[in-house]
Design a protein around this motif. Structure first.
Motif, PDB file in Angstrom:
ATOM      1  N   ASN A   1       7.989   2.992  -2.679  1.00  0.00           N
ATOM      2  CA  ASN A   1       8.045   4.201  -1.861  1.00  0.00           C
ATOM      3  C   ASN A   1       6.851   5.123  -2.136  1.00  0.00           C
ATOM      4  OD1 ASN A   1      10.459   3.354  -0.743  1.00  0.00           O
ATOM      5  ND2 ASN A   1      11.737   4.626  -2.072  1.00  0.00           N
ATOM      6  N   ALA A   2       6.402   5.158  -3.385  1.00  0.00           N
ATOM      7  CA  ALA A   2       5.272   6.015  -3.746  1.00  0.00           C
ATOM      8  C   ALA A   2       3.973   5.486  -3.151  1.00  0.00           C
ATOM      9  CB  ALA A   2       5.157   6.110  -5.266  1.00  0.00           C
TER      10      ALA A   2
ATOM     11  N   SER B   1       0.858   8.416  -4.691  1.00  0.00           N
ATOM     12  CA  SER B   1       1.007   8.928  -6.056  1.00  0.00           C
ATOM     13  C   SER B   1      -0.284   8.804  -6.854  1.00  0.00           C
ATOM     14  CB  SER B   1       2.134   8.175  -6.769  1.00  0.00           C
ATOM     15  OG  SER B   1       1.942   6.768  -6.661  1.00  0.00           O
TER      16      SER B   1
ATOM     17  N   LYS C   1       6.801  12.013  -5.850  1.00  0.00           N
ATOM     18  CA  LYS C   1       7.249  10.625  -5.711  1.00  0.00           C
ATOM     19  C   LYS C   1       8.191  10.209  -6.830  1.00  0.00           C
ATOM     20  CE  LYS C   1       5.032  10.149  -1.973  1.00  0.00           C
ATOM     21  NZ  LYS C   1       5.795  10.103  -0.698  1.00  0.00           N
TER      22      LYS C   1
END
Length: 281
Positions: free
Chosen positions: A178-179, A183, A153
């Motif tokens: 986005n992670a 993550s 990520k």
């Protein structure tokens, strides 16, 4: 001139590889406890409690903190007045990692070719090693196993100078969104700003193992670290992505001069298993 035997380096890297996968650093454990005390989400607080218990069990029973014992990233600070005898430094470290992952019964996750064969090397070697020549007669080795749930990520972007500070903030938030839960938050986020593409990535990697709660010595960057930490925790991603106040333990920034036409920015995400340990000869 200090003389260090290659065999001694190998023996110590074996210990570091095993120790790093089983024990989180003291500053990270303190960050867990602080986050647990401050978390307002009941579910988030419960998850943090479980993560604390997990780290305690790993330490007590000497088993890995996480099933993904990662790819070994090694930082070497080599004094110019140090000489390694009895073998090559690179080979001594790689042998230490291979023996450590084998003797420690740690998961071996490295494939020999990234695209075609992808056959497991069976000993988690080779490690990724970064060398820095420093003054004096000291040899410092930092072993930092890196799981790929968070590594995948991480991101790098070549901003234009006109995008400036706001561009850095936008890229940071976009990367964390986005992670999301993938993550394994809470995270320690390392950011590298400046240099070239590869320099920014290396800076971000070094920042991601800097002590939790430490600040960049430049007050401007220290202020940005605090601002980005507040922005990240306002996203509400929370522990393990299930909501809460604690998305990150901290944001560490390292920077370097760059070209007038560029503004490289790299973001390296470290999951809640922030693993690293070191030795100095």
């Amino acid at each position: 001139m200090k003389i260090v035997q290659a065999s001694e380096i190998t023996q110590e890297v074996v210990k570091l590889s095993i120790c790093a996968c089983r024990n989180i650093p003291h500053d990270v454990f303190q960050a867990f406890q602080k986050a647990h005390n401050n978390e307002t989400s009941p579910l988030g607080k419960e998850i943090l409690s479980q993560l604390i218990e997990n780290s305690q069990i790993a330490h007590k029973k000497q088993i890995p903190i996480c099933q993904d014992t990662g790819m070994c990233v090694v930082f070497v600070e080599l004094g110019q007045d140090v000489r390694v005898e009895g073998g090559f430094l690179e080979e001594a470290i790689q042998k230490g990692v291979a023996l450590g992952y084998t003797e420690g019964f740690l998961r071996k996750s490295i494939v020999n070719d990234p695209l075609f064969d992808r056959k497991n090397t069976q000993d988690n070697a080779p490690a990724v090693i970064h060398y820095e020549i420093v003054e004096g007669d000291r040899l410092k080795i930092i072993v930092a196993p890196k799981g790929f749930g968070s590594e995948n990520k991480s991101a790098l972007l070549m901003l234009t100078p006109a995008q400036g500070l706001q561009g850095v903030k936008d890229f940071f938030i976009q990367t964390l969104e986005n992670a999301g839960p993938n993550s394994c938050p809470p995270l320690l986020v390392g950011i590298g700003i400046g240099g070239t593409m590869e320099k920014a990535a290396l800076l971000a990697k070094k920042a991601a193992i800097r002590e939790v709660g430490s600040s960049n010595p430049d007050e401007r960057y220290a202020n940005l670290e605090r601002e980005l930490m507040e922005l990240a925790n306002s996203l509400g991603i929370g522990p393990q992505g299930l909501g809460g106040d604690t998305t990150v333990f901290g944001v560490n920034i390292e920077w370097y001069p760059t070209h007038i036409a560029g503004l490289p920015v790299a973001i390296n995400i470290n999951c809640n298993a922030i693993r690293h340990t070191s030795i100095q000869f």
